[in-house]
Design an enzyme around this catalytic site. Sequence first.
Site, PDB file in Angstrom:
ATOM      1  N   GLY A  23      48.409  46.690  37.550  1.00 45.49           N
ATOM      2  CA  GLY A  23      48.215  45.272  37.828  1.00 45.49           C
ATOM      3  C   GLY A  23      49.157  44.417  36.990  1.00 45.49           C
ATOM      4  O   GLY A  23      49.512  44.778  35.866  1.00 45.49           O
ATOM      5  N   GLN A  47      52.811  45.461  29.769  1.00 45.30           N
ATOM      6  CA  GLN A  47      52.582  46.891  29.999  1.00 45.30           C
ATOM      7  C   GLN A  47      53.372  47.368  31.220  1.00 45.30           C
ATOM      8  O   GLN A  47      54.010  48.415  31.193  1.00 45.30           O
ATOM      9  CB  GLN A  47      51.080  47.123  30.198  1.00 45.30           C
ATOM     10  CG  GLN A  47      50.714  48.503  30.697  1.00 45.30           C
ATOM     11  CD  GLN A  47      49.217  48.737  30.712  1.00 45.30           C
ATOM     12  OE1 GLN A  47      48.623  49.001  29.680  1.00 45.30           O
ATOM     13  NE2 GLN A  47      48.593  48.669  31.865  1.00 45.30           N
ATOM     14  N   GLY A  68      38.431  52.564  33.064  1.00 44.53           N
ATOM     15  CA  GLY A  68      37.071  52.468  33.589  1.00 44.53           C
ATOM     16  C   GLY A  68      36.503  51.067  33.532  1.00 44.53           C
ATOM     17  O   GLY A  68      37.217  50.093  33.328  1.00 44.53           O
ATOM     18  N   TYR A  69      35.181  50.983  33.732  1.00 46.45           N
ATOM     19  CA  TYR A  69      34.480  49.712  33.889  1.00 46.45           C
ATOM     20  C   TYR A  69      35.193  48.918  34.980  1.00 46.45           C
ATOM     21  O   TYR A  69      35.637  47.778  34.784  1.00 46.45           O
ATOM     22  CB  TYR A  69      34.396  48.945  32.564  1.00 46.45           C
ATOM     23  CG  TYR A  69      33.086  48.184  32.461  1.00 46.45           C
ATOM     24  CD1 TYR A  69      31.896  48.870  32.252  1.00 46.45           C
ATOM     25  CD2 TYR A  69      33.021  46.803  32.622  1.00 46.45           C
ATOM     26  CE1 TYR A  69      30.685  48.204  32.196  1.00 46.45           C
ATOM     27  CE2 TYR A  69      31.817  46.130  32.568  1.00 46.45           C
ATOM     28  CZ  TYR A  69      30.649  46.845  32.356  1.00 46.45           C
ATOM     29  OH  TYR A  69      29.459  46.175  32.308  1.00 46.45           O
ATOM     30  N   LEU A  70      35.260  49.556  36.131  1.00 46.70           N
ATOM     31  CA  LEU A  70      36.136  49.092  37.210  1.00 46.70           C
ATOM     32  C   LEU A  70      35.618  47.804  37.850  1.00 46.70           C
ATOM     33  O   LEU A  70      34.417  47.580  37.940  1.00 46.70           O
ATOM     34  CB  LEU A  70      36.248  50.184  38.275  1.00 46.70           C
ATOM     35  CG  LEU A  70      36.722  51.552  37.767  1.00 46.70           C
ATOM     36  CD1 LEU A  70      36.781  52.549  38.911  1.00 46.70           C
ATOM     37  CD2 LEU A  70      38.070  51.454  37.065  1.00 46.70           C
ATOM     38  N   SER A 103      38.062  44.030  32.382  1.00 48.00           N
ATOM     39  CA  SER A 103      36.843  44.718  31.927  1.00 48.00           C
ATOM     40  C   SER A 103      36.281  44.009  30.709  1.00 48.00           C
ATOM     41  O   SER A 103      35.076  44.005  30.473  1.00 48.00           O
ATOM     42  CB  SER A 103      37.162  46.172  31.595  1.00 48.00           C
ATOM     43  OG  SER A 103      37.744  46.794  32.714  1.00 48.00           O
ATOM     44  N   ARG A 104      37.150  43.386  29.914  1.00 44.96           N
ATOM     45  CA  ARG A 104      36.691  42.728  28.681  1.00 44.96           C
ATOM     46  C   ARG A 104      35.948  41.414  28.968  1.00 44.96           C
ATOM     47  O   ARG A 104      35.303  40.891  28.060  1.00 44.96           O
ATOM     48  CB  ARG A 104      37.865  42.472  27.730  1.00 44.96           C
ATOM     49  CG  ARG A 104      38.378  43.744  27.087  1.00 44.96           C
ATOM     50  CD  ARG A 104      39.362  43.473  25.952  1.00 44.96           C
ATOM     51  NE  ARG A 104      39.649  44.677  25.195  1.00 44.96           N
ATOM     52  CZ  ARG A 104      40.712  45.453  25.373  1.00 44.96           C
ATOM     53  NH1 ARG A 104      41.602  45.162  26.293  1.00 44.96           N
ATOM     54  NH2 ARG A 104      40.882  46.541  24.643  1.00 44.96           N
ATOM     55  N   GLY A 143      39.754  43.998  40.613  1.00 46.85           N
ATOM     56  CA  GLY A 143      41.182  44.168  40.337  1.00 46.85           C
ATOM     57  C   GLY A 143      41.575  45.639  40.496  1.00 46.85           C
ATOM     58  O   GLY A 143      42.572  45.973  41.162  1.00 46.85           O
ATOM     59  N   HIS A 144      40.775  46.539  39.900  1.00 51.01           N
ATOM     60  CA  HIS A 144      41.042  47.978  40.056  1.00 51.01           C
ATOM     61  C   HIS A 144      40.914  48.398  41.521  1.00 51.01           C
ATOM     62  O   HIS A 144      41.703  49.189  42.022  1.00 51.01           O
ATOM     63  CB  HIS A 144      40.048  48.796  39.222  1.00 51.01           C
ATOM     64  CG  HIS A 144      40.132  48.584  37.749  1.00 51.01           C
ATOM     65  ND1 HIS A 144      39.153  47.955  37.029  1.00 51.01           N
ATOM     66  CD2 HIS A 144      41.087  48.923  36.849  1.00 51.01           C
ATOM     67  CE1 HIS A 144      39.479  47.915  35.761  1.00 51.01           C
ATOM     68  NE2 HIS A 144      40.665  48.481  35.618  1.00 51.01           N
TER      69      HIS A 144
HETATM   70  O1  PAF Z   1      45.783  49.136  31.653  1.00 57.78           O
HETATM   71  C1  PAF Z   1      44.996  50.030  31.261  1.00 57.78           C
HETATM   72  O2  PAF Z   1      43.838  50.097  31.667  1.00 57.78           O
HETATM   73  C2  PAF Z   1      45.485  51.052  30.265  1.00 57.78           C
HETATM   74  O3  PAF Z   1      46.362  50.498  29.345  1.00 57.78           O
HETATM   75  C3  PAF Z   1      46.099  52.301  30.916  1.00 57.78           C
HETATM   76  C4  PAF Z   1      47.354  51.962  31.698  1.00 57.78           C
HETATM   77  C5  PAF Z   1      45.084  52.946  31.847  1.00 57.78           C
HETATM   78  C6  PAF Z   1      46.471  53.316  29.844  1.00 57.78           C
HETATM   79  O4  PAF Z   1      45.377  53.721  29.103  1.00 57.78           O
END
Ligand code: PAF
Length: 279
Positions: A147, A153, A31-33, A186-187, A36-37
């Site tokens: 992303g 990740q 969330g807090y899109l 988001s941070r 990028g999202h």
């Molecule tokens: O990248 C993120 O926002 C998170 O790590 C994810 C992939 C949604 C998993 O909670």
Amino acid sequence: MKTLGRIAEVRESIKEWKKQGLTVGLVPTMGYLHAGHKSLIDKAHEENDKVVVSIFVNPIQFGVNEDLDAYPRNLERDSKLCEDAGVDIIFHPLASEMYFKDFCTYTDMDSLTHNLCGMSRPSHFRGVCTVVNKLFNIVTPDKAYFGKKDAQQLAIIKRMVRDLNIDTEVIECPIVREQDGLALSSRNAYLSAEERKAALVLSKALAEGRKVFEGGEKNATVVLDTMKAIIEKEPLARIDYVKIVDSDTIEDVEAIDGKVLVAMAVFVGKTRLIDNISF
Ligand code: PAF
């Protein structure tokens, strides 16, 4: 657009879609899109008949002293962005929907998770893999969108999908940056105006690293030292790590001769930011 909190409800809609032969794209988020999202959602739209966005601040990927409670949340704004982007379902479960009180089954990995962010966040990727595996089981997406800003990740999720024969294609999407170079996150919402300026040191250091490499330097230490020196000059910045690793194995390299990931995590004030580029 439907906003659903129950796993059973999501499954019902997906079953209906699949009966009609429709393809499903999943964009997992906390969330807090931001833009990028939005770029992930747009790509999912281009490539699938239906798009599901999950919004879930996953408690098990945060360490004890991390920012789980402070993590920014704004479902109303997120819903508007999703609605405007043509999302079909927002999956927004409570933690109690995702994790039984006696939940005890995790998805973990022997390698890839220990270097870079895993050094200071030892249980983080176990939490990420577990929730992403669960989301894949719930939504059964044809494709899922991540992303490259979270490059480690991404490598880990690709490996998990390969190793566990998950029938979902992982699509990697480019980092979206502000005009001045700051990678969207988001941070970034945590940063004061002064810290926001200081945060540019990450993208500046990466650009300088690339320049040195393109000038013919193959020694990883030399490239890293150039980047570290730039960050160390910024009084508000404190390095967590700056590393050059193999893009697939996430292991340190000494000589840059294959495809490498240049990745960093830097505290700006109290906010830990990550960024990376690939050579
Ligand atoms: O990248 C993120 O926002 C998170 O790590 C994810 C992939 C949604 C998993 O909670």
